[in-house]
Design an enzyme around this catalytic site. Structure first.
Site, PDB file in Angstrom:
ATOM      1  N   LYS A   9       4.205  -4.613   3.020  1.00  0.00           N
ATOM      2  CA  LYS A   9       3.760  -3.715   4.009  1.00  0.00           C
ATOM      3  C   LYS A   9       3.348  -4.270   5.429  1.00  0.00           C
ATOM      4  O   LYS A   9       2.689  -3.327   6.184  1.00  0.00           O
ATOM      5  CB  LYS A   9       2.490  -3.577   2.814  1.00  0.00           C
ATOM      6  CG  LYS A   9       2.328  -3.383   1.358  1.00  0.00           C
ATOM      7  CD  LYS A   9       3.003  -1.620   1.392  1.00  0.00           C
ATOM      8  CE  LYS A   9       3.085  -1.953   0.223  1.00  0.00           C
ATOM      9  NZ  LYS A   9       3.767  -0.845  -0.479  1.00  0.00           N
ATOM     10  N   GLU A  59      -6.828  -7.143   7.569  1.00  0.00           N
ATOM     11  CA  GLU A  59      -7.133  -6.573   8.032  1.00  0.00           C
ATOM     12  C   GLU A  59      -8.836  -5.808   7.827  1.00  0.00           C
ATOM     13  O   GLU A  59      -9.706  -6.515   7.399  1.00  0.00           O
ATOM     14  CB  GLU A  59      -6.559  -4.802   7.181  1.00  0.00           C
ATOM     15  CG  GLU A  59      -5.642  -4.426   6.910  1.00  0.00           C
ATOM     16  CD  GLU A  59      -4.943  -3.023   6.501  1.00  0.00           C
ATOM     17  OE1 GLU A  59      -5.875  -2.696   5.265  1.00  0.00           O
ATOM     18  OE2 GLU A  59      -4.016  -2.806   6.106  1.00  0.00           O
ATOM     19  N   HIS A  94      -8.379   0.467  -9.677  1.00  0.00           N
ATOM     20  CA  HIS A  94      -6.912   0.755  -8.517  1.00  0.00           C
ATOM     21  C   HIS A  94      -5.992   1.921  -9.432  1.00  0.00           C
ATOM     22  O   HIS A  94      -5.189   2.555  -9.222  1.00  0.00           O
ATOM     23  CB  HIS A  94      -6.095  -0.183  -8.997  1.00  0.00           C
ATOM     24  CG  HIS A  94      -6.845  -0.964  -7.538  1.00  0.00           C
ATOM     25  ND1 HIS A  94      -7.584  -0.621  -6.247  1.00  0.00           N
ATOM     26  CD2 HIS A  94      -7.145  -1.989  -7.360  1.00  0.00           C
ATOM     27  CE1 HIS A  94      -7.984  -2.053  -5.791  1.00  0.00           C
ATOM     28  NE2 HIS A  94      -7.842  -3.019  -6.393  1.00  0.00           N
ATOM     29  N   ARG A 124       8.454   7.520  -3.303  1.00  0.00           N
ATOM     30  CA  ARG A 124       8.681   8.012  -4.458  1.00  0.00           C
ATOM     31  C   ARG A 124       8.194   9.468  -5.159  1.00  0.00           C
ATOM     32  O   ARG A 124       6.839   9.669  -3.654  1.00  0.00           O
ATOM     33  CB  ARG A 124       8.118   7.472  -5.576  1.00  0.00           C
ATOM     34  CG  ARG A 124       6.979   7.011  -5.386  1.00  0.00           C
ATOM     35  CD  ARG A 124       6.317   6.566  -7.017  1.00  0.00           C
ATOM     36  NE  ARG A 124       4.969   6.420  -6.662  1.00  0.00           N
ATOM     37  CZ  ARG A 124       4.144   5.880  -6.315  1.00  0.00           C
ATOM     38  NH1 ARG A 124       4.833   4.807  -5.918  1.00  0.00           N
ATOM     39  NH2 ARG A 124       2.710   5.737  -6.024  1.00  0.00           N
TER      40      ARG A 124
END
Ligand code: MV4
Length: 505
Positions: free
Chosen positions: A119, A203, A238, A295
């Site tokens: 990431k 972040e 999530h 994907r």
């Protein structure tokens, strides 16, 4: 340069394996299913031209066995492997091993999986290419002092994220400077034990954002298009529950800007195949790159319904090195699509996964209704795999038409023997905030109380009781060593049986 694919091994199970097999059939491509001992009677095994047993029920002994899957593809004379989603789909080592075995991996280049899988390297690349990211560090933090400095610059609250994470694993919100050191240490420890990589970056924490993603398609000639957005804010822990396209808050102008950012992101990592760029959108409708999913995604059907483009066929086409048959200008979004993920979970019991035999199964049908399902009457839903057993997807002329169609389809769906999330999906379709398009990623947490669900009807109670009795009797039969009394399940079509190869085992 182009190379025709004649035969594909589908390295997955359940609804997505069936989805891929269907596209292959329409393309005249032979399909080879692989299955675990638990899946011998599963639809993907029946629908494929051939099926090979690859191991016991646990995924790490079957669907995650790279060597066995590649050996099977070679033994079964396949040209290519489609990984579906989950399992080996975002494993760069697997993509490489497939190509090394002389097979085509129906997915992006291993290097793109790698770049986007880390990431921080993804963030760095996006910053370099001018794709907006949430303010924060350009790479992993190297010391608590540096973390404190960055956090003050971007302003609290901040979010600590694992470089090797994604999908919400290993995140920590930090509200105040005095909590940072401890949070950093625990985030690093968690990342080390979960991913074997303790790198963490910072972040700014975007408060009450929406989660919106853009579908892209890229061919080997360097043409990249986007297929609009999917609104994915309705999620629980999530796990997405309801997805739709288009989003109620994205207009043509914002779509064009996000679409261009997504295409830039894909180009930055030399992407080929279907991919998804995840964004957060804040209350000012500013958007920020979060991560790229390299994907085919669970929720791809909503994009298919509004664009008319079969994403799996396009994946196969570009894997054959053929150019995309359209340009950005050819792509039009028409109407509105909604997907509900149907899971074997007990909504009234904190979404506890439920197991059992599906005693009756009659999916919703009719105009604008698509049931992508991985079970049949008689299927057993076990603890070994994901509880999602079907995706119910509808298309309507506009958003309200699609909502009404989804309510009707959820009411029509009959499934006995397991608890499902159908009542929860029905709740979402009725909620005024959902109907108004006024929701953020905390919708479920804020609005859902299991007590608010209607009590099951008398008919449903009777059906559940009958299913329980039937299940009990079968267990007694199998304990006594008799046949398991399996329901007679419809065979494949005679046309499919006639064309079946001899290699089945
Ligand atoms: C965030 C965020 C707020 N601010 N990043 C969660 C999954 C992973 N893909 C990133 N996630 C988030 N990143 C910043 N800077 C909030 C989330 C988040 C979230 C994002 C999408 C969908 C659901 C979510 C639920 C909780 C937190």
């Amino acid at each position: 340069m182009s190379q025709s694919i004649r035969s594909i091994l589908v390295a997955n199970r359940g609804e997505i394996a069936v989805r891929i097999i269907r596209a292959c059939k329409e393309l005249g491509i032979r399909t080879v299913a692989v299955y675990s001992e638990a899946d011998a009677a599963s639809p993907h095994v029946r629908y494929a031209d051939e099926a090979w047993l690859i191991g016991p029920a646990p995924s790490n002994q079957s669907y995650l066995r790279q060597d066995v899957i590649i050996d099977t593809a070679r033994s079964a004379n396949c040209d290519a492997i489609h990984p579906g989603y989950g399992f080996l789909s975002e494993n760069a080592g697997f993509a490489r091993a497939v190509e090394k075995a002389g097979l085509i991996f129906i997915g992006p280049p291993a290097s793109a999986i790698e770049t986007m899988g880390d990431k921080t390297s993804a963030r760095k690349l996006m910053i370099a290419r001018g794709v907006p990211v949430v303010p924060g560090t350009e790479s992993a933090v190297t010391s608590p002092e540096e973390a404190e400095k960055t956090a003050l610059e971007v302003g609290y609250p901040i979010l600590l994220k694992a470089a090797a994470g994604g999908g919400g694993k290993g995140m920590r919100v930090v509200e105040r400077p005095e909590d940072l050191r401890k949070a950093l240490e625990s985030a690093q420890n968690e990342a080390r034990s979960a991913f074997g990589d303790d790198r963490v970056y910072i972040e700014k924490f975007v408060v009450k954002p929406r989660h919106i993603e853009i579908q892209v398609l890229a061919d080997a000639q360097g043409s990249i298009v986007h297929l609009g957005e999917r609104e994915c804010s309705i999620q629980r822990r999530h796990q997405k529950v309801v997805e739709e396209s288009p989003s109620a808050i994205v207009d043509a102008e914002l779509r064009a800007r996000m679409g261009q950012a997504a295409v830039d992101a894909a180009r930055a990592c030399s992407y080929v195949n279907a991919g998804t760029i995840e964004f957060l959108i804040d209350e000012n409708r500013d958007f920020y790159f979060l991560e790229m999913n390299t994907r085919l995604q669970v929720e791809h059907p909503v994009t298919e319904l509004v664009t008319g483009i079969d994403l799996v066929k396009m994946q196969i086409l570009v894997a054959e090195q053929k150019p995309l048959p359209f340009t950005q200008d050819d792509i039009r979004l028409q109407g509105h699509a909604i997907e509900c993920r149907l899971c074997a979970e007990d909504v009234r019991n904190n979404f506890l996964p439920d197991t059992g035999i599906v005693m009756a199964c009659r999916p919703a049908q009719g105009f604008g209704v698509r049931d992508d399902s991985g079970i049949l009457e008689g299927s057993e839903i076990s603890i070994h795999y994901d509880p999602m057993f079907a995706k119910l997807v509808v298309w309507g002329m506009d958003r309200m038409d699609a909502i009404r169609k989804m309510r009707r389809a959820l009411d029509e769906y009959v499934i006995h023997g397991i608890e499902t999330t159908i009542p929860f999906c029905r709740f979402v379709m009725e909620h005024p905030k959902f109907i108004d398009g006024d929701f953020q990623i905390d919708f479920v947490q804020v609005h859902f109380r299991p007590e608010d669900l209607p009590e099951p009807t008398e008919d449903e109670e009777i059906a559940a009781a009958l299913a329980a009795i039937e299940q009990h009797e079968r267990w007694e039969l199998s304990a006594a060593g008799k046949s398991n009394g399996g329901l007679q399940i419809g065979r494949c079509s005679p046309w499919a049986l006639r064309n079946r190869g001899g290699g089945s085992r």
